[in-house]
Write a protein that holds these residues in place. Sequence first.
Motif, PDB file in Angstrom:
ATOM      1  N   HIS A   1     -21.311  23.865 -77.810  1.00 11.28           N
ATOM      2  CA  HIS A   1     -20.988  23.953 -76.381  1.00 11.28           C
ATOM      3  C   HIS A   1     -22.207  23.641 -75.517  1.00 11.28           C
ATOM      4  CE1 HIS A   1     -20.196  26.092 -72.542  1.00 11.28           C
ATOM      5  NE2 HIS A   1     -19.031  25.490 -72.683  1.00 11.28           N
ATOM      6  N   ILE A   2     -23.330  24.229 -75.863  1.00  6.89           N
ATOM      7  CA  ILE A   2     -24.552  23.991 -75.095  1.00  6.89           C
ATOM      8  C   ILE A   2     -24.994  22.534 -75.233  1.00  6.89           C
ATOM      9  CG2 ILE A   2     -27.012  24.565 -74.939  1.00  6.89           C
ATOM     10  CD1 ILE A   2     -26.149  27.471 -75.679  1.00  6.89           C
ATOM     11  N   CYS A   3     -24.918  22.006 -76.429  1.00  8.04           N
ATOM     12  CA  CYS A   3     -25.299  20.611 -76.662  1.00  8.04           C
ATOM     13  C   CYS A   3     -24.403  19.665 -75.856  1.00  8.04           C
ATOM     14  CB  CYS A   3     -25.214  20.309 -78.150  1.00  8.04           C
ATOM     15  SG  CYS A   3     -26.058  18.808 -78.631  1.00  8.04           S
ATOM     16  N   LEU A   4     -23.108  19.928 -75.835  1.00 10.25           N
ATOM     17  CA  LEU A   4     -22.176  19.111 -75.051  1.00 10.25           C
ATOM     18  C   LEU A   4     -22.520  19.161 -73.566  1.00 10.25           C
ATOM     19  CD1 LEU A   4     -18.893  20.127 -76.883  1.00 10.25           C
ATOM     20  CD2 LEU A   4     -19.779  17.778 -76.697  1.00 10.25           C
ATOM     21  N   ARG A   5     -22.861  20.333 -73.084  1.00  9.78           N
ATOM     22  CA  ARG A   5     -23.219  20.472 -71.663  1.00  9.78           C
ATOM     23  C   ARG A   5     -24.501  19.714 -71.338  1.00  9.78           C
ATOM     24  NH1 ARG A   5     -23.724  26.327 -70.575  1.00  9.78           N
ATOM     25  NH2 ARG A   5     -24.307  25.612 -68.515  1.00  9.78           N
ATOM     26  N   ILE A   6     -25.460  19.737 -72.245  1.00 15.32           N
ATOM     27  CA  ILE A   6     -26.700  18.989 -72.019  1.00 15.32           C
ATOM     28  C   ILE A   6     -26.404  17.495 -71.976  1.00 15.32           C
ATOM     29  CG2 ILE A   6     -28.936  18.354 -73.014  1.00 15.32           C
ATOM     30  CD1 ILE A   6     -29.046  21.254 -74.163  1.00 15.32           C
ATOM     31  N   ILE A   7     -25.613  17.010 -72.899  1.00 13.02           N
ATOM     32  CA  ILE A   7     -25.247  15.587 -72.917  1.00 13.02           C
ATOM     33  C   ILE A   7     -24.531  15.219 -71.626  1.00 13.02           C
ATOM     34  CG2 ILE A   7     -23.732  13.879 -74.036  1.00 13.02           C
ATOM     35  CD1 ILE A   7     -24.446  15.309 -76.729  1.00 13.02           C
TER      36      ILE A   7
ATOM     37  N   ARG B   1     -24.269  18.089 -86.528  1.00 13.86           N
ATOM     38  CA  ARG B   1     -24.461  19.212 -87.460  1.00 13.86           C
ATOM     39  C   ARG B   1     -23.637  20.429 -87.041  1.00 13.86           C
ATOM     40  NH1 ARG B   1     -29.350  16.755 -87.470  1.00 13.86           N
ATOM     41  NH2 ARG B   1     -30.240  17.973 -85.791  1.00 13.86           N
ATOM     42  N   SER B   2     -23.767  20.834 -85.789  1.00 12.04           N
ATOM     43  CA  SER B   2     -23.065  22.048 -85.360  1.00 12.04           C
ATOM     44  C   SER B   2     -21.566  21.809 -85.192  1.00 12.04           C
ATOM     45  CB  SER B   2     -23.671  22.591 -84.061  1.00 12.04           C
ATOM     46  OG  SER B   2     -23.516  21.677 -82.992  1.00 12.04           O
ATOM     47  N   GLY B   3     -21.197  20.656 -84.664  1.00 18.95           N
ATOM     48  CA  GLY B   3     -19.793  20.394 -84.366  1.00 18.95           C
ATOM     49  C   GLY B   3     -18.919  20.125 -85.571  1.00 18.95           C
ATOM     50  N   THR B   4     -19.527  19.622 -86.637  1.00 18.76           N
ATOM     51  CA  THR B   4     -18.729  19.389 -87.843  1.00 18.76           C
ATOM     52  C   THR B   4     -18.809  20.570 -88.811  1.00 18.76           C
ATOM     53  OG1 THR B   4     -20.536  18.189 -88.926  1.00 18.76           O
ATOM     54  CG2 THR B   4     -18.907  16.873 -87.702  1.00 18.76           C
ATOM     55  N   SER B   5     -19.814  21.398 -88.658  1.00 18.40           N
ATOM     56  CA  SER B   5     -19.942  22.543 -89.568  1.00 18.40           C
ATOM     57  C   SER B   5     -18.881  23.605 -89.309  1.00 18.40           C
ATOM     58  CB  SER B   5     -21.338  23.164 -89.457  1.00 18.40           C
ATOM     59  OG  SER B   5     -21.477  23.886 -88.256  1.00 18.40           O
ATOM     60  N   VAL B   6     -18.267  23.598 -88.127  1.00 15.58           N
ATOM     61  CA  VAL B   6     -17.282  24.641 -87.823  1.00 15.58           C
ATOM     62  C   VAL B   6     -16.104  24.598 -88.789  1.00 15.58           C
ATOM     63  CG1 VAL B   6     -17.967  24.913 -85.412  1.00 15.58           C
ATOM     64  CG2 VAL B   6     -16.185  23.274 -85.984  1.00 15.58           C
ATOM     65  N   ALA B   7     -15.594  23.418 -89.078  1.00 13.50           N
ATOM     66  CA  ALA B   7     -14.467  23.296 -90.008  1.00 13.50           C
ATOM     67  C   ALA B   7     -14.903  23.681 -91.428  1.00 13.50           C
ATOM     68  CB  ALA B   7     -13.905  21.879 -89.986  1.00 13.50           C
ATOM     69  N   LEU B   8     -16.097  23.254 -91.807  1.00  9.86           N
ATOM     70  CA  LEU B   8     -16.595  23.552 -93.152  1.00  9.86           C
ATOM     71  C   LEU B   8     -16.837  25.049 -93.337  1.00  9.86           C
ATOM     72  CD1 LEU B   8     -19.150  20.605 -93.289  1.00  9.86           C
ATOM     73  CD2 LEU B   8     -16.854  20.666 -94.286  1.00  9.86           C
ATOM     74  N   ASN B   9     -17.445  25.670 -92.339  1.00 10.38           N
ATOM     75  CA  ASN B   9     -17.708  27.107 -92.431  1.00 10.38           C
ATOM     76  C   ASN B   9     -16.424  27.929 -92.371  1.00 10.38           C
ATOM     77  OD1 ASN B   9     -20.588  27.409 -92.739  1.00 10.38           O
ATOM     78  ND2 ASN B   9     -20.763  26.516 -90.705  1.00 10.38           N
ATOM     79  N   TYR B  10     -15.434  27.450 -91.635  1.00  9.87           N
ATOM     80  CA  TYR B  10     -14.151  28.153 -91.603  1.00  9.87           C
ATOM     81  C   TYR B  10     -13.503  28.114 -92.988  1.00  9.87           C
ATOM     82  CZ  TYR B  10      -9.416  29.554 -90.432  1.00  9.87           C
ATOM     83  OH  TYR B  10      -8.215  30.205 -90.392  1.00  9.87           O
ATOM     84  N   GLY B  11     -13.620  26.988 -93.668  1.00 11.01           N
ATOM     85  CA  GLY B  11     -13.114  26.902 -95.039  1.00 11.01           C
ATOM     86  C   GLY B  11     -13.777  27.929 -95.937  1.00 11.01           C
ATOM     87  N   GLU B  12     -15.076  28.112 -95.759  1.00 10.04           N
ATOM     88  CA  GLU B  12     -15.791  29.142 -96.526  1.00 10.04           C
ATOM     89  C   GLU B  12     -15.323  30.538 -96.143  1.00 10.04           C
ATOM     90  OE1 GLU B  12     -20.009  29.134 -96.982  1.00 10.04           O
ATOM     91  OE2 GLU B  12     -20.096  26.952 -96.930  1.00 10.04           O
ATOM     92  N   ALA B  13     -15.113  30.770 -94.858  1.00 12.49           N
ATOM     93  CA  ALA B  13     -14.675  32.089 -94.402  1.00 12.49           C
ATOM     94  C   ALA B  13     -13.331  32.461 -95.020  1.00 12.49           C
ATOM     95  CB  ALA B  13     -14.576  32.120 -92.870  1.00 12.49           C
TER      96      ALA B  13
ATOM     97  N   ASN C   1     -13.571  23.254 -77.126  1.00  5.43           N
ATOM     98  CA  ASN C   1     -14.628  24.117 -77.627  1.00  5.43           C
ATOM     99  C   ASN C   1     -14.487  25.519 -77.042  1.00  5.43           C
ATOM    100  OD1 ASN C   1     -17.088  25.191 -78.525  1.00  5.43           O
ATOM    101  ND2 ASN C   1     -18.202  23.320 -78.128  1.00  5.43           N
ATOM    102  N   ASN C   2     -14.249  25.612 -75.737  1.00  9.23           N
ATOM    103  CA  ASN C   2     -14.074  26.917 -75.088  1.00  9.23           C
ATOM    104  C   ASN C   2     -12.889  27.676 -75.674  1.00  9.23           C
ATOM    105  OD1 ASN C   2     -16.268  26.691 -73.362  1.00  9.23           O
ATOM    106  ND2 ASN C   2     -15.063  25.767 -71.727  1.00  9.23           N
ATOM    107  N   GLN C   3     -11.787  26.975 -75.912  1.00  7.54           N
ATOM    108  CA  GLN C   3     -10.608  27.625 -76.495  1.00  7.54           C
ATOM    109  C   GLN C   3     -10.899  28.122 -77.911  1.00  7.54           C
ATOM    110  OE1 GLN C   3      -7.143  25.109 -76.177  1.00  7.54           O
ATOM    111  NE2 GLN C   3      -7.511  24.732 -74.000  1.00  7.54           N
ATOM    112  N   LEU C   4     -11.609  27.315 -78.683  1.00  3.14           N
ATOM    113  CA  LEU C   4     -11.962  27.726 -80.046  1.00  3.14           C
ATOM    114  C   LEU C   4     -12.903  28.931 -80.036  1.00  3.14           C
ATOM    115  CD1 LEU C   4     -12.378  24.200 -81.677  1.00  3.14           C
ATOM    116  CD2 LEU C   4     -10.589  25.889 -82.201  1.00  3.14           C
TER     117      LEU C   4
END
Length: 120
Positions: free
Chosen positions: A75-81, A39-51, A100-103
């Motif tokens: 980022h937090i989810c990736l670290r937990i995994i 949900r969070s990792g794929t929404s970034v591209a979608l929300n950027y399109g909206e922005a 993720n950090n660069q983005l």
Amino acid sequence: MNRFDLEERLIDFSVQIIGLVTNVKNSKAGNHLSGQLIRSGTSVALNYGEARSGESKRDFIHKMQIVLKELRESHICLRIIYKSNLCSNKNQIINIIEENNQLIAIFVKSVETAKSKMVN
């Protein structure tokens, strides 16, 4: 970097997230975190399109902040995994965390720049 390059980079990031979750252990925790990360990792591209179609500078900034929020959540989810060993391919996770950090850095700067232009 122009906005089309950034959009492509965000799409690639989303694709990397999809690839990663297919390697996460099938367990209660793995399934929960995979769903959250999708949900969070794929929404970034979608929300950027909206922005990019923001109705005003304020709307643009708000939507860019949503992208930033989702990147931080990812980022937090990736670290937990990573820390809970829910995925055996540590290099894959490390590479995605680095992107993720660069983005995050790009979007922090973009939001700061947009806010400063609103004030001036």
